[in-house]
Design a protein around this motif. Structure first.
Motif, PDB file in Angstrom:
ATOM      1  N   TRP A  80     -62.295 -58.598  -4.794  1.00  0.00           N
ATOM      2  CA  TRP A  80     -61.583 -58.573  -6.073  1.00  0.00           C
ATOM      3  C   TRP A  80     -60.354 -59.473  -6.024  1.00  0.00           C
ATOM      4  N   ALA A  81     -59.566 -59.361  -4.964  1.00  0.00           N
ATOM      5  CA  ALA A  81     -58.321 -60.123  -4.880  1.00  0.00           C
ATOM      6  C   ALA A  81     -58.571 -61.629  -4.893  1.00  0.00           C
ATOM      7  N   LEU A  82     -59.648 -62.072  -4.242  1.00  0.00           N
ATOM      8  CA  LEU A  82     -59.922 -63.501  -4.147  1.00  0.00           C
ATOM      9  C   LEU A  82     -60.599 -64.059  -5.390  1.00  0.00           C
ATOM     10  N   ASN A  83     -61.048 -63.181  -6.287  1.00  0.00           N
ATOM     11  CA  ASN A  83     -61.782 -63.647  -7.467  1.00  0.00           C
ATOM     12  C   ASN A  83     -61.163 -63.198  -8.783  1.00  0.00           C
ATOM     13  N   SER A  84     -60.053 -62.490  -8.728  1.00  0.00           N
ATOM     14  CA  SER A  84     -59.436 -61.974  -9.941  1.00  0.00           C
ATOM     15  C   SER A  84     -58.281 -62.861 -10.385  1.00  0.00           C
ATOM     16  N   ALA A  85     -58.221 -63.096 -11.693  1.00  0.00           N
ATOM     17  CA  ALA A  85     -57.088 -63.834 -12.247  1.00  0.00           C
ATOM     18  C   ALA A  85     -55.834 -62.976 -12.263  1.00  0.00           C
ATOM     19  N   ASN A  86     -55.984 -61.665 -12.074  1.00  0.00           N
ATOM     20  CA  ASN A  86     -54.840 -60.754 -12.115  1.00  0.00           C
ATOM     21  C   ASN A  86     -54.159 -60.587 -10.764  1.00  0.00           C
ATOM     22  N   ALA A  87     -54.794 -61.092  -9.696  1.00  0.00           N
ATOM     23  CA  ALA A  87     -54.185 -60.973  -8.373  1.00  0.00           C
ATOM     24  C   ALA A  87     -52.961 -61.883  -8.299  1.00  0.00           C
ATOM     25  N   LYS A  88     -51.899 -61.384  -7.698  1.00  0.00           N
ATOM     26  CA  LYS A  88     -50.661 -62.153  -7.600  1.00  0.00           C
ATOM     27  C   LYS A  88     -50.783 -63.239  -6.536  1.00  0.00           C
ATOM     28  N   ASP A  89     -50.051 -64.332  -6.756  1.00  0.00           N
ATOM     29  CA  ASP A  89     -50.091 -65.455  -5.817  1.00  0.00           C
ATOM     30  C   ASP A  89     -49.669 -65.022  -4.415  1.00  0.00           C
ATOM     31  N   GLU A  90     -48.616 -64.200  -4.335  1.00  0.00           N
ATOM     32  CA  GLU A  90     -48.132 -63.759  -3.027  1.00  0.00           C
ATOM     33  C   GLU A  90     -49.203 -62.960  -2.288  1.00  0.00           C
ATOM     34  N   GLU A  91     -49.967 -62.166  -3.036  1.00  0.00           N
ATOM     35  CA  GLU A  91     -51.026 -61.371  -2.426  1.00  0.00           C
ATOM     36  C   GLU A  91     -52.126 -62.260  -1.866  1.00  0.00           C
ATOM     37  N   ILE A  92     -52.466 -63.313  -2.612  1.00  0.00           N
ATOM     38  CA  ILE A  92     -53.502 -64.239  -2.153  1.00  0.00           C
ATOM     39  C   ILE A  92     -53.057 -64.947  -0.879  1.00  0.00           C
ATOM     40  N   ASP A  93     -51.829 -65.451  -0.893  1.00  0.00           N
ATOM     41  CA  ASP A  93     -51.318 -66.160   0.289  1.00  0.00           C
ATOM     42  C   ASP A  93     -51.286 -65.247   1.506  1.00  0.00           C
ATOM     43  N   THR A  94     -50.820 -64.018   1.312  1.00  0.00           N
ATOM     44  CA  THR A  94     -50.745 -63.060   2.422  1.00  0.00           C
ATOM     45  C   THR A  94     -52.130 -62.720   2.940  1.00  0.00           C
ATOM     46  N   LEU A 149     -63.801 -56.292 -11.701  1.00  0.00           N
ATOM     47  CA  LEU A 149     -63.760 -57.669 -12.188  1.00  0.00           C
ATOM     48  C   LEU A 149     -64.402 -57.784 -13.562  1.00  0.00           C
ATOM     49  N   GLY A 150     -65.489 -57.028 -13.759  1.00  0.00           N
ATOM     50  CA  GLY A 150     -66.154 -57.067 -15.054  1.00  0.00           C
ATOM     51  C   GLY A 150     -65.277 -56.552 -16.175  1.00  0.00           C
ATOM     52  N   ARG A 151     -64.519 -55.497 -15.928  1.00  0.00           N
ATOM     53  CA  ARG A 151     -63.627 -54.959 -16.963  1.00  0.00           C
ATOM     54  C   ARG A 151     -62.497 -55.941 -17.283  1.00  0.00           C
TER      55      ARG A 151
END
Length: 711
Positions: free
Chosen positions: A186-200, A706-708
């Motif tokens: 979810w984190a790697l494919n969601s537009a709602n995931a924060k940039d800091e979370e992706i980097d971490t 992700l679907g929702r």
């Protein structure tokens, strides 16, 4: 003496043994010489170091959540005790002072953990501290920790500080996860995931893979597809390995710097590390499998090699209710080690074979001693031969352990059979074996049939597999009918909303070979006659045992067939990279443009941007997706045709027991038949992911979420 190649679990256990031995090398290291008793067990024959009085150094083990998961997957309480650990505690829990005993810490290097360790030192909870970080501690954190220690004046209480590179969890001999939770996809494919979370998250994946490579003891060639998180991770890992080699005189891979725990025989050829995104093939995350290991993971929700099942309190009197029992499936379980990857019908046959062998061995002992049963051997019997009694008693522990193991697997088989029958998993598996042959009308009829299984999620999984596999065009009206049927059955179709977006990508990357040979068919119809014949014998023999008389009812109606011998997408990818001479042209074409990284090469690979930067400049249709911004490295013809005998395969966003089993089957099959010589090259594949996720958690927890978001 031939030294057998060590599994990833062997290497991690050896590293943990060294930590438990206060980072002293064992005098009899199991990493160099293995016999059958050591290979089948969890700890080596080495003994803990002794103090000046000749006694073991007793110690307290303190871990955080990841440290707990790392240890509990490969060691048990008795194993810890053998290494002098008297008590084990969580770092975040309330702990009482034990001032005369040293503390051994195994934690992640985080600011919170360092603060808690400093508090322990200030309170003088333990006599001295041996601090082991699961991964390399960043320099700023180390400086902050040193400042805290200096301010508190507790430096004398610290005996050791080590980076251990063990921030990964080993579930099976060559299966690992990074323990990053069930939301990485979810984190790697969601537009709602924060940039800091992706980097971490990407940094944690790179750190975990670096630790796996260090534990394996060899720097790999890295291959990955262009674009997505896989390329980001491959590029950052390449840079991390390159920097480590260049900046460390005695690095972790050199002869001087190689730790004894991971320094066993290194193969002549370097391994290949294959990193792929989960979207390369979603089907293994959804499928109903027929192997023992996958069924246990799917039906009984195995986590960290532990399952919990309900069993009757009294088999003869069901009215007394049921009780919950927890079981650990570990490497010293001879039955699990031999049957984990075997189709379930064959597992049932092996239970019967082992029970027959156990009964024969027990009867032989009682016949020689004159006892009526094994229990009578512990009583004083004047008619028992002293010599035979001594021999029998020496065999009792092994026999009882074997009986306990078989009873456990009989309970597990009972629980699986009940789940298979209630949910009609055999029917779903059989349909999925020929999923591409199913027509739209057949799928619609199945979804509308209320008698097909009791779990709506099973129907949704089946439809998603068909939807991702079929070459048929599906009109909007057809899709509406499918969604209506799924909703009527009780399924949440939110996951389908997202899978529609992924379908075009997976159809381009999925590769499934036809069965190498037709699957063996059961004679005399499809009913589970193998189990039926077994049940007749088991019911007579163990009427009061683990299965009792309910076994016959459980078997009724379950089908007996073996899965087709076919390689799934990830296996075809690995084959095209490990053995391009034998791979199909279609598989080679799919991996032809895979990037090539060699951390030992003098050629620079350039720098890659942060993953969060890639998200904002992406042009694909997938929200939140990562794309390539770096130059990458195109493999030469020779590099593309380079063969490997060892591979580490890593999926970003969740792993599947089906993929692990399929890769192991391929490695065994091609090791026996491939290569220039008759015996073929010895191939080994280590499989890992950010987390091993079962189908329910993947569909409900990630795809539906992700679907929702897309609605």
């Amino acid at each position: 003496m031939v030294v057998q190649s060590q599994s990833l679990r062997d290497r991690q256990v050896a590293s943990l043994e060294k930590i438990l031995n206060l980072n002293h090398a064992s005098h009899e290291p199991s990493t160099h010489h293995q016999d059958l008793s050591v290979a089948n067990g969890l700890v080596s024959k080495a003994t803990p170091i002794l103090n000046s009085d000749g006694d073991p150094i007793w110690k307290v083990l303190v871990f955080d959540n990841l440290g707990r998961d790392v240890i509990s997957s490969v060691l048990r309480v008795n194993d810890l005790r053998a290494w002098g650990v008297t008590i084990h505690l969580n770092l975040s829990s309330a702990r009482h002072p034990i001032p005369d005993v040293p503390a051994l810490y195994l934690v992640e290097p985080t600011a919170v953990n360092l603060s808690l360790i400093n508090q322990d030192l200030s309170k003088n909870l333990y006599s001295e501290a041996y601090i082991n970080f699961l991964s390399s501690i960043p320099r700023p954190l180390m400086e902050d920790f040193a400042a805290q220690i200096a301010e508190a004046g507790t430096a004398e209480s610290i005996s050791q500080v080590y980076d251990q590179y063990l921030n990964f969890i080993v579930a099976e001999p060559d299966l690992f996860s990074l323990g990053l939770g069930k939301e990485t996809y979810w984190a790697l494919n969601s537009a709602n995931a924060k940039d800091e979370e992706i980097d971490t998250l990407v940094d944690r994946i790179v750190s975990g893979l670096f630790s796996v490579v260090v534990t394996m003891g060899a720097i790999p060639i890295i291959r990955c597809p262009r674009g997505g998180a896989a390329e980001m991770i491959a590029a950052k890992l390449d840079r991390k390995l390159r920097d480590h080699i260049l900046n460390s005189k005695d690095n972790l891979f050199s002869a001087q710097g190689q730790r004894s725990a991971t320094a066993a025989v290194i193969p002549n050829s370097r391994p290949v590390l294959v990193i792929v995104d989960r979207n390369v093939d979603l089907i293994p995350m959804l499928s109903h499998s027929w192997t023992y290991q996958s069924l246990v993971h799917d039906v009984l929700k195995m986590h960290l090699n532990r399952i919990t099942i309900e069993t009757p309190i009294d088999e003869q009197n069901p009215s007394k209710g049921r009780t919950r029992k927890a079981y650990d499936l570990t490497s010293n379980d001879f039955f699990w080690s031999r049957n984990a990857g075997i189709p379930f019908p064959q597992v049932a046959e092996d239970i019967d074979t082992e029970l027959t062998k156990y009964k024969d061995d027990a009867n032989e002992i009682t016949r020689k001693t004159g006892a009526s049963s094994l229990e009578d051997l512990q009583t004083d019997n004047p008619n028992t031969s002293a010599q035979h009694l001594k021999a029998a008693i020496s065999l009792l522990p092994e026999l009882r352990e074997r009986k306990a193991t078989l009873d456990m697997h009989m309970n597990i088989a009972t629980a699986l059979l009940k789940g298979i029958k209630d949910r009609q998993l055999d029917n779903f598996f059989q349909i999925e074996e020929s999923i591409t042959k199913q027509t739209r009308m057949q799928m619609l009829e199945l979804l509308n049939d209320g008698s097909k299984g009791s779990e709506p999620l099973d129907k949704l999984r089946l439809f998603l597999i068909w939807f991702l596999s079929t070459e048929q065009d599906i009109s909007r009206s057809d899709m509406e009918r499918f969604e209506e049927a799924l909703t009527k059955s009780g399924a949440d179709v939110a996951a389908l909303t997202y899978v529609k977006r992924v379908r075009e990508i997976t159809r381009m990357t999925m590769m499934t070979s036809a069965p190498a040979q037709p699957a063996p068919q059961s004679t005399g119809g499809e009913l589970f006659k193998g189990f039926s014949s077994i049940s007749n014998r088991l019911t007579d023999r163990l009427a009061s045992g683990a299965l009792g008389t309910n076994f016959e009812n459980l078997i009724s109606g379950v089908k007996n067939f073996l899965p087709a011998n076919k390689d799934i997408t990830i296996t075809k990818i690995v084959e095209s990279l490990m053995d391009p001479a034998s791979a199909s042209s279609s598989a080679i074409a799919k991996t032809e443009d895979y990037l090539y990284f060699d951390p030992r090469s003098a050629n620079a690979r350039g720098t890659m941007p942060a993953p969060s930067q890639a998200r904002h400049q992406q042009s694909s249709g997938m929200p939140g997706a990562l794309v390539s911004l770096g130059p990458g490295t195109q493999a030469s013809f020779g590099q593309r045709r380079q063969g490997f005998s060892e591979a580490i395969v890593f999926t970003v966003g969740g792993g599947s027991m089906d993929e692990y089993g399929n890769l192991q089957d391929w490695a065994k099959r091609t090791s026996a038949a491939g290569g220039a010589v008759a015996s073929g090259p010895k191939r080994r594949v280590v499989y890992g992911s950010t987390e091993i996720v079962n189908a329910e958690d993947f569909v409900v927890g990630e795809l539906a979420r992700l679907g929702r978001e897309d609605r």
